[in-house]
Design a protein around this motif. Sequence first.
Motif, PDB file in Angstrom:
ATOM      1  N   HIS A 180       0.829  -1.190   0.000  1.00 21.03           N
ATOM      2  CA  HIS A 180       0.000   0.000   0.000  1.00 21.03           C
ATOM      3  C   HIS A 180       0.868   1.246   0.000  1.00 21.03           C
ATOM      4  N   TYR A 181       0.296   2.314  -0.480  1.00 21.60           N
ATOM      5  CA  TYR A 181       1.029   3.569  -0.594  1.00 21.60           C
ATOM      6  C   TYR A 181       0.071   4.738  -0.427  1.00 21.60           C
ATOM      7  N   TYR A 182       0.320   5.536   0.601  1.00 22.38           N
ATOM      8  CA  TYR A 182      -0.459   6.765   0.799  1.00 22.38           C
ATOM      9  C   TYR A 182       0.129   7.830  -0.113  1.00 22.38           C
ATOM     10  N   SER A 183      -0.687   8.376  -0.993  1.00 20.31           N
ATOM     11  CA  SER A 183      -0.162   9.023  -2.189  1.00 20.31           C
ATOM     12  C   SER A 183       0.137  10.512  -2.102  1.00 20.31           C
ATOM     13  N   ASN A 184       0.320  11.070  -0.922  1.00 21.77           N
ATOM     14  CA  ASN A 184       0.592  12.504  -0.858  1.00 21.77           C
ATOM     15  C   ASN A 184       1.881  12.877  -0.131  1.00 21.77           C
ATOM     16  N   GLY A 185       2.663  11.888   0.254  1.00 16.80           N
ATOM     17  CA  GLY A 185       3.985  12.168   0.772  1.00 16.80           C
ATOM     18  C   GLY A 185       4.033  12.807   2.146  1.00 16.80           C
ATOM     19  N   LEU A 186       2.919  12.843   2.876  1.00 16.27           N
ATOM     20  CA  LEU A 186       2.893  13.403   4.218  1.00 16.27           C
ATOM     21  C   LEU A 186       2.543  12.314   5.212  1.00 16.27           C
ATOM     22  N   SER A 187       3.237  12.296   6.320  1.00 16.89           N
ATOM     23  CA  SER A 187       2.921  11.316   7.367  1.00 16.89           C
ATOM     24  C   SER A 187       1.687  11.810   8.114  1.00 16.89           C
ATOM     25  N   ILE A 188       0.517  11.497   7.565  1.00 16.99           N
ATOM     26  CA  ILE A 188      -0.748  12.039   8.054  1.00 16.99           C
ATOM     27  C   ILE A 188      -1.174  11.395   9.366  1.00 16.99           C
ATOM     28  N   HIS A 189      -0.516  10.293   9.734  1.00 16.58           N
ATOM     29  CA  HIS A 189      -0.850   9.536  10.940  1.00 16.58           C
ATOM     30  C   HIS A 189       0.416   8.843  11.403  1.00 16.58           C
ATOM     31  N   GLY A 190       0.487   8.528  12.692  1.00 14.55           N
ATOM     32  CA  GLY A 190       1.670   7.872  13.228  1.00 14.55           C
ATOM     33  C   GLY A 190       1.978   6.535  12.585  1.00 14.55           C
ATOM     34  N   ASN A 191       0.983   5.889  11.976  1.00 14.87           N
ATOM     35  CA  ASN A 191       1.196   4.601  11.318  1.00 14.87           C
ATOM     36  C   ASN A 191       1.550   4.743   9.840  1.00 14.87           C
ATOM     37  N   VAL A 192       1.638   5.979   9.339  1.00 16.91           N
ATOM     38  CA  VAL A 192       1.940   6.193   7.932  1.00 16.91           C
ATOM     39  C   VAL A 192       3.343   6.789   7.804  1.00 16.91           C
ATOM     40  N   HIS A 193       4.230   6.064   7.141  1.00 14.80           N
ATOM     41  CA  HIS A 193       5.582   6.552   6.907  1.00 14.80           C
ATOM     42  C   HIS A 193       5.562   7.724   5.928  1.00 14.80           C
ATOM     43  N   THR A 194       6.601   8.556   5.969  1.00 13.02           N
ATOM     44  CA  THR A 194       6.725   9.615   4.970  1.00 13.02           C
ATOM     45  C   THR A 194       6.918   9.027   3.577  1.00 13.02           C
ATOM     46  N   SER A 195       7.372   7.774   3.502  1.00 15.54           N
ATOM     47  CA  SER A 195       7.531   7.102   2.210  1.00 15.54           C
ATOM     48  C   SER A 195       6.188   6.707   1.603  1.00 15.54           C
TER      49      SER A 195
ATOM     50  N   SER B  51       4.218   4.181   2.901  1.00 18.16           N
ATOM     51  CA  SER B  51       3.795   2.863   3.374  1.00 18.16           C
ATOM     52  C   SER B  51       3.116   2.985   4.738  1.00 18.16           C
ATOM     53  N   VAL B  52       2.311   1.986   5.069  1.00 19.77           N
ATOM     54  CA  VAL B  52       1.516   2.008   6.289  1.00 19.77           C
ATOM     55  C   VAL B  52       1.935   0.856   7.191  1.00 19.77           C
ATOM     56  N   ARG B  53       2.163   1.152   8.457  1.00 19.91           N
ATOM     57  CA  ARG B  53       2.474   0.108   9.427  1.00 19.91           C
ATOM     58  C   ARG B  53       1.187  -0.632   9.781  1.00 19.91           C
ATOM     59  N   LEU B  54       1.158  -1.911   9.545  1.00 21.35           N
ATOM     60  CA  LEU B  54      -0.047  -2.699   9.815  1.00 21.35           C
ATOM     61  C   LEU B  54      -0.020  -3.248  11.237  1.00 21.35           C
ATOM     62  N   TYR B  55       0.068  -2.324  12.184  1.00 20.07           N
ATOM     63  CA  TYR B  55       0.065  -2.651  13.600  1.00 20.07           C
ATOM     64  C   TYR B  55      -0.892  -1.698  14.311  1.00 20.07           C
ATOM     65  N   GLN B  56      -1.358  -2.126  15.464  1.00 15.75           N
ATOM     66  CA  GLN B  56      -2.114  -1.233  16.330  1.00 15.75           C
ATOM     67  C   GLN B  56      -1.714  -1.507  17.771  1.00 15.75           C
ATOM     68  N   PRO B  57      -1.780  -0.493  18.643  1.00 14.23           N
ATOM     69  CA  PRO B  57      -1.336  -0.680  20.024  1.00 14.23           C
ATOM     70  C   PRO B  57      -2.285  -1.560  20.811  1.00 14.23           C
ATOM     71  N   ILE B  58      -1.707  -2.349  21.708  1.00 13.28           N
ATOM     72  CA  ILE B  58      -2.502  -3.111  22.675  1.00 13.28           C
ATOM     73  C   ILE B  58      -2.743  -2.197  23.866  1.00 13.28           C
TER      74      ILE B  58
ATOM     75  N   ASN C 147      -9.999   3.301  10.064  1.00 14.62           N
ATOM     76  CA  ASN C 147      -9.957   3.556  11.509  1.00 14.62           C
ATOM     77  C   ASN C 147      -8.758   4.393  11.936  1.00 14.62           C
ATOM     78  N   LEU C 148      -7.787   4.578  11.048  1.00 17.12           N
ATOM     79  CA  LEU C 148      -6.673   5.457  11.378  1.00 17.12           C
ATOM     80  C   LEU C 148      -7.142   6.904  11.550  1.00 17.12           C
ATOM     81  N   PHE C 149      -8.220   7.263  10.852  1.00 15.93           N
ATOM     82  CA  PHE C 149      -8.676   8.658  10.814  1.00 15.93           C
ATOM     83  C   PHE C 149      -9.726   8.872  11.906  1.00 15.93           C
ATOM     84  N   CYS C 150      -9.235   8.992  13.120  1.00 17.34           N
ATOM     85  CA  CYS C 150     -10.105   9.023  14.300  1.00 17.34           C
ATOM     86  C   CYS C 150      -9.942  10.344  15.054  1.00 17.34           C
TER      87      CYS C 150
ATOM     88  N   LEU D 216      -3.409   8.538  19.949  1.00 18.43           N
ATOM     89  CA  LEU D 216      -3.718   7.439  20.854  1.00 18.43           C
ATOM     90  C   LEU D 216      -4.063   6.158  20.091  1.00 18.43           C
ATOM     91  N   ASN D 217      -4.200   6.267  18.775  1.00 15.64           N
ATOM     92  CA  ASN D 217      -4.468   5.105  17.951  1.00 15.64           C
ATOM     93  C   ASN D 217      -3.216   4.651  17.213  1.00 15.64           C
TER      94      ASN D 217
END
Length: 278
Positions: free
Chosen positions: A98-113, A115-122, A150-153, A158-159
């Motif tokens: 997957h690739y978020y197509s605007n080059g901004l880390s819009i969420h803590g799980n989205v790399h500036t590259s 790609s998206v980290r497919l993890y969530q906190p316990i 659900n990333l867009f909360c 905290l997510n």
Amino acid sequence: MERYALFKRFDTVSDHSDHYFSAYTWTHRPKDWEEKLRKEWKDIEEQLPENMLVRAYERRIDLLRAVIIGPKGTPYHDGLFFFDVRVPSTYPTNPPVHYYSNGLSIHGNVHTSGSVRLYQPIRDDGPQRNEKIWVPGTSTMLHFLGFLKNLFCEEPLLNGLVYNNPDWFDGVPSLFYNELAFIKSVKTMVTIMNKPPINFEDFVVGHFRNVADDTMKACQAYMDGVQVGCLVDGVPKEGNKGIISKTFKNDLASSLKPLVDAFERIGAKVVADLNPPS
């Protein structure tokens, strides 16, 4: 606006030329792989999560493009967030690429590259740890799209993967993170309006014409001290007052002209003379 009103939430299209993975060379696909994907596309069409639209491709069943509409009551409100997806030949053992197509880390799980980290906190009282959201051979594309949505909360910090860090528990850093998320969302709006993704042009124009006035009113409310994400349908949430950083107000003020220019370029009517930050 008629084409916007008729825009389907799920559809199959032909032009994938601007897709991030368009030039990717297909590898050998296991037997029944394509049949399984077509079944999943049908499931997506019937069960697509709210605030999301998807385009699949007639001649590239391995590609998908999804857009998430920023939900009200979050720092992402009114925004559009596009993800380009490629399904590997090892799917569903391995998750989609997957690739978020605007080059901004819009969420803590989205790399500036992108790609998206497919993890969530316990979320418990134990030490910080995360769980994978992809179960090999069991998870589906619907699970994956639901995770993206659900990333867009309301409180994305905290997510994200730093949830269990005790330094964040007083809430103030979460407010600052929301301010940063909104600034990035505004920049993303401008980028998308200036160059809408192929097959979404009518939707982008119609969406931003619809939300332009609300977006500008929210910007004014934030300059006046309303917490980011706490203005819903023009009404501040109860108990929303808090610390609004000077940096945020200055960043927002400098972002307004490009935003107004982009709105006007697509034919949206906006009030550009907002009061400056105090």
